[in-house]
Design a protein around this motif. Structure first.
Motif, PDB file in Angstrom:
ATOM      1  N   ARG A  61       0.812  -1.213   0.000  1.00 18.36           N
ATOM      2  CA  ARG A  61       0.000   0.000   0.000  1.00 18.36           C
ATOM      3  C   ARG A  61       0.843   1.259   0.000  1.00 18.36           C
ATOM      4  O   ARG A  61       0.373   2.334  -0.411  1.00 18.36           O
ATOM      5  CB  ARG A  61      -0.913  -0.019   1.239  1.00 18.36           C
ATOM      6  N   LYS A  62       2.089   1.137   0.412  1.00 18.15           N
ATOM      7  CA  LYS A  62       2.932   2.331   0.533  1.00 18.15           C
ATOM      8  C   LYS A  62       4.273   2.176  -0.166  1.00 18.15           C
ATOM      9  O   LYS A  62       5.267   2.736   0.303  1.00 18.15           O
ATOM     10  CB  LYS A  62       3.153   2.665   2.015  1.00 18.15           C
ATOM     11  N   HIS A 111      -6.162   9.201  -6.596  1.00 19.22           N
ATOM     12  CA  HIS A 111      -6.740  10.370  -7.252  1.00 19.22           C
ATOM     13  C   HIS A 111      -6.375  10.474  -8.727  1.00 19.22           C
ATOM     14  O   HIS A 111      -7.144  10.988  -9.520  1.00 19.22           O
ATOM     15  CB  HIS A 111      -6.270  11.645  -6.547  1.00 19.22           C
ATOM     16  N   PHE A 112      -5.198   9.962  -9.039  1.00 12.65           N
ATOM     17  CA  PHE A 112      -4.672  10.192 -10.383  1.00 12.65           C
ATOM     18  C   PHE A 112      -4.768   8.959 -11.278  1.00 12.65           C
ATOM     19  O   PHE A 112      -4.231   8.931 -12.372  1.00 12.65           O
ATOM     20  CB  PHE A 112      -3.222  10.666 -10.304  1.00 12.65           C
ATOM     21  N   ASN A 157       0.956  18.198  -5.509  1.00 13.09           N
ATOM     22  CA  ASN A 157       0.711  16.750  -5.416  1.00 13.09           C
ATOM     23  C   ASN A 157       0.775  16.105  -6.794  1.00 13.09           C
ATOM     24  O   ASN A 157       1.295  15.011  -6.961  1.00 13.09           O
ATOM     25  CB  ASN A 157      -0.649  16.471  -4.792  1.00 13.09           C
ATOM     26  N   LEU A 158       0.235  16.799  -7.757  1.00 10.60           N
ATOM     27  CA  LEU A 158       0.262  16.281  -9.121  1.00 10.60           C
ATOM     28  C   LEU A 158       1.660  16.432  -9.728  1.00 10.60           C
ATOM     29  O   LEU A 158       2.144  15.546 -10.436  1.00 10.60           O
ATOM     30  CB  LEU A 158      -0.782  17.014  -9.958  1.00 10.60           C
ATOM     31  N   ARG A 197       4.329  16.041  -8.341  1.00  9.10           N
ATOM     32  CA  ARG A 197       5.208  14.976  -7.843  1.00  9.10           C
ATOM     33  C   ARG A 197       5.294  13.832  -8.855  1.00  9.10           C
ATOM     34  O   ARG A 197       6.287  13.131  -8.931  1.00  9.10           O
ATOM     35  CB  ARG A 197       4.661  14.447  -6.511  1.00  9.10           C
ATOM     36  N   ARG A 230     -11.427  12.549 -13.288  1.00 10.63           N
ATOM     37  CA  ARG A 230     -11.266  11.456 -12.321  1.00 10.63           C
ATOM     38  C   ARG A 230     -12.034  11.771 -11.042  1.00 10.63           C
ATOM     39  O   ARG A 230     -12.214  12.927 -10.673  1.00 10.63           O
ATOM     40  CB  ARG A 230      -9.793  11.212 -12.039  1.00 10.63           C
ATOM     41  N   HIS A 287     -11.771  11.875  -7.791  1.00 11.05           N
ATOM     42  CA  HIS A 287     -11.408  12.771  -6.696  1.00 11.05           C
ATOM     43  C   HIS A 287     -10.727  14.053  -7.174  1.00 11.05           C
ATOM     44  O   HIS A 287     -10.141  14.773  -6.376  1.00 11.05           O
ATOM     45  CB  HIS A 287     -10.507  12.044  -5.704  1.00 11.05           C
ATOM     46  N   MET A 288     -10.793  14.280  -8.474  1.00 13.00           N
ATOM     47  CA  MET A 288     -10.224  15.510  -9.012  1.00 13.00           C
ATOM     48  C   MET A 288     -11.298  16.592  -9.057  1.00 13.00           C
ATOM     49  O   MET A 288     -12.491  16.308  -9.196  1.00 13.00           O
ATOM     50  CB  MET A 288      -9.672  15.269 -10.426  1.00 13.00           C
ATOM     51  N   GLN A 302      -7.040  18.139  -6.354  1.00 11.53           N
ATOM     52  CA  GLN A 302      -7.535  16.842  -5.933  1.00 11.53           C
ATOM     53  C   GLN A 302      -7.762  16.880  -4.426  1.00 11.53           C
ATOM     54  O   GLN A 302      -7.183  17.697  -3.713  1.00 11.53           O
ATOM     55  CB  GLN A 302      -6.564  15.715  -6.281  1.00 11.53           C
ATOM     56  N   ALA A 303      -8.640  16.001  -3.958  1.00 11.35           N
ATOM     57  CA  ALA A 303      -8.911  15.910  -2.541  1.00 11.35           C
ATOM     58  C   ALA A 303      -8.089  14.751  -1.972  1.00 11.35           C
ATOM     59  O   ALA A 303      -8.357  13.597  -2.256  1.00 11.35           O
ATOM     60  CB  ALA A 303     -10.393  15.649  -2.298  1.00 11.35           C
ATOM     61  N   LEU A 304      -7.041  15.048  -1.227  1.00 13.05           N
ATOM     62  CA  LEU A 304      -6.208  13.994  -0.658  1.00 13.05           C
ATOM     63  C   LEU A 304      -6.875  13.450   0.593  1.00 13.05           C
ATOM     64  O   LEU A 304      -7.429  14.202   1.399  1.00 13.05           O
ATOM     65  CB  LEU A 304      -4.812  14.512  -0.326  1.00 13.05           C
ATOM     66  N   SER A 305      -6.820  12.139   0.725  1.00  7.42           N
ATOM     67  CA  SER A 305      -7.425  11.520   1.911  1.00  7.42           C
ATOM     68  C   SER A 305      -6.742  10.181   2.143  1.00  7.42           C
ATOM     69  O   SER A 305      -5.832   9.793   1.428  1.00  7.42           O
ATOM     70  CB  SER A 305      -8.922  11.334   1.701  1.00  7.42           C
ATOM     71  N   GLY A 306      -7.205   9.457   3.131  1.00 14.22           N
ATOM     72  CA  GLY A 306      -6.651   8.131   3.395  1.00 14.22           C
ATOM     73  C   GLY A 306      -5.531   8.152   4.407  1.00 14.22           C
ATOM     74  O   GLY A 306      -5.146   9.206   4.911  1.00 14.22           O
ATOM     75  N   GLY A 307      -5.036   6.965   4.737  1.00 14.44           N
ATOM     76  CA  GLY A 307      -3.987   6.870   5.737  1.00 14.44           C
ATOM     77  C   GLY A 307      -3.044   5.745   5.436  1.00 14.44           C
ATOM     78  O   GLY A 307      -3.077   5.196   4.364  1.00 14.44           O
TER      79      GLY A 307
END
Lengths: 364, 89
Positions: A10-11, A55-56, B9-10, B12, B52, B54-55, B84-89
């Motif tokens: 996952r990472k 997201h991408f 973020n993009l 990157r 997309r 979450h964009m 984009q909306a960043l989320s998660g862990g």
């Protein structure tokens, strides 16, 4: 004997190598990014890594032998015809877009096969620079019977290229049964006959198109023999996947991954768990089950594996075997990685702190 | 000229500096950007050309409403942000 393992998590993607001190995590690539699957192509030493950027979108990277990782082309679905009503087996609209790379295999002719969610099969003849979808399977009318199981949408996770004839390919779909082509993909036929669920409408439990093979492997030594870890248990075929029969294992026949010994078709390994509504090891004790007699009997292998408070799930690509048949690797949902060098009799933990592991693969 | 921004973020994953383009809709502007940066398109739009999941695309601070075809109008001096909306862990 294998000396390197690609661990997709996952990472990030981790390379695990065997040195003088044993197996150890050596390098991490793409840290922070989700890698769903990796492939080492033994024909030319190329590594591939499939990304799932939430997201991408889905991406594919490639590392030619001795070179750096570069992004290559991701399999892309064709333009959905205007006005086409394309529903899956649940009656939900099918999105014609790559939402997961779930299978990557050499095609036996110098190229690659790629299985995806929502079920499309793609082929590349130039190491991932370009891809073509198998229109014959994607446009097959029975594809509309496929449906999501654990995931929301159908996914192709297993691709078995017949070592006797690369034009014969079998693929497994969750949930869409098993499909075979004998002409390189021009025509396809359903071949999950004999698989069945434990409950449901009588018209559905044995319907091949709705079957949920979690993972399928083909014996390299006897290519007519197959093993499937199915949602409802373990199935085997001894006649080229034409007919499947069920075998039972203890402590459970539920699981995701399966591997077969490269030189002995009757020896296979599974990682059992309490069935579908829980998906955790029985009694919190992680074991691997092994049959050496084609499924007549199974032995639980637990030496070196946690026997208390273990809640690891080994996903469908989380179990692998090397070309000798002696070395197995297993990665879990809680970031544990184990290696066995004696066909599963005992296991050594390589790491207990990796991110959630989606796939492991030996890499020469 | 419409000024188009992308988040760090993009950047990157794919090189996408601020760029000036022309177009009457968000889609037309974006396609101008993608003409010289094909890889960027696959990060923002899916296989069918839809935004997309979450964009988000903001035109002068307002999110576009046509997520499928990005047909929302832009003005010659508009500013577009691709986010984009960043989320998660």
């Amino acid at each position: 004997m294998a000396k390197r393992i690609l661990v997709s998590t996952r990472k990030g993607l981790f390379e695990v190598v065997k040195g003088r001190g044993g197996w150890a995590v050596k390098d991490g690539h793409f840290l922070g990014d989700t890698i769903t699957l990796a492939l080492h192509d033994p024909r030319d030493g190329t590594d591939y890594a499939a990304f799932h950027h939430g997201h991408f979108g889905v991406k594919l990277h490639r590392r030619l032998k001795g070179k750096k990782w570069v992004e290559v082309t991701t399999p892309k679905y064709p333009e959905k015809p205007e006005g086409l009503v394309d529903l899956d087996g649940w009656g939900k609209p099918v999105k014609w877009s790559t939402q997961m790379i779930w299978a990557l295999e050499p095609d036996g002719e110098g190229g690659l096969w790629c299985g995806t969610m929502p079920g499309g099969l793609f082929r590349s003849r130039d190491k991932g620079n370009t891809w073509e979808i198998m229109e014959s399977l994607w446009r097959h009318p029975d594809r509309n019977k496929w449906l999501g199981g654990g995931a929301d949408i159908p996914g192709m996770h297993s691709i078995c290229v017949d070592s006797r004839d690369s034009k014969t390919v079998r693929v497994a779909v969750s949930c869409g049964g098993v499909w075979v082509t004998h002409d390189g993909g021009t025509t396809w036929a359903q071949t999950a006959h004999g698989m069945k669920f434990d409950q449901g409408p009588s018209s559905e439990i044995e319907s091949p198109d709705g079957q949920d093979p979690h993972m399928m492997v083909q014996s390299p030594s006897e290519p007519d023999k197959f093993w499937v870890q199915h949602h409802a248990g373990i199935f085997k075929s001894v006649n080229g996947a034409k007919k499947w029969t069920r075998v039972k294992a203890k402590p459970s026949s539920f699981g995701f991954g399966v591997v077969v010994h490269p030189k002995d078709a009757d020896t296979a390994w599974f990682v059992p768990g309490i069935k579908d509504e829980k998906r955790i090891p029985v009694d919190g004790a992680l074991v691997v089950t092994r049959t050496r007699d084609g499924g007549k009997t199974f032995k639980s292998l637990k030496k070196g594996l946690p026997q208390k408070n273990a809640y690891d799930v080994v996903f469908r690509h989380g179990l692998a075997i090397d070309e000798t048949g002696d070395v197995l690797v297993m990665g879990s949902s809680t970031g544990n990685l184990w290696v066995s060098e004696n066909q599963g009799d005992s296991w050594a933990q390589v790491s207990g702190t990796l991110p959630q592991i989606y796939a492991v693969r030996f890499a020469g | 000229m419409v000024k188009v921004h992308f988040t760090s973020n993009l950047r990157r994953h794919v090189d996408c500096p601020v760029v000036d383009c022309e177009g009457a809709t968000a889609r037309e502007v974006l396609l101008q950007v993608f003409k010289t940066n094909e890889r960027l398109q696959t990060y923002v739009l899916d296989d069918q050309g839809a935004l997309r999941k979450h964009m988000r695309i903001l035109v002068d601070g307002l999110a576009i409403s046509d997520l499928e075809k990005q047909s929302d109008a832009v003005k010659p001096q508009s500013e577009i942000w691709v986010m984009q909306a960043l989320s998660g862990g």
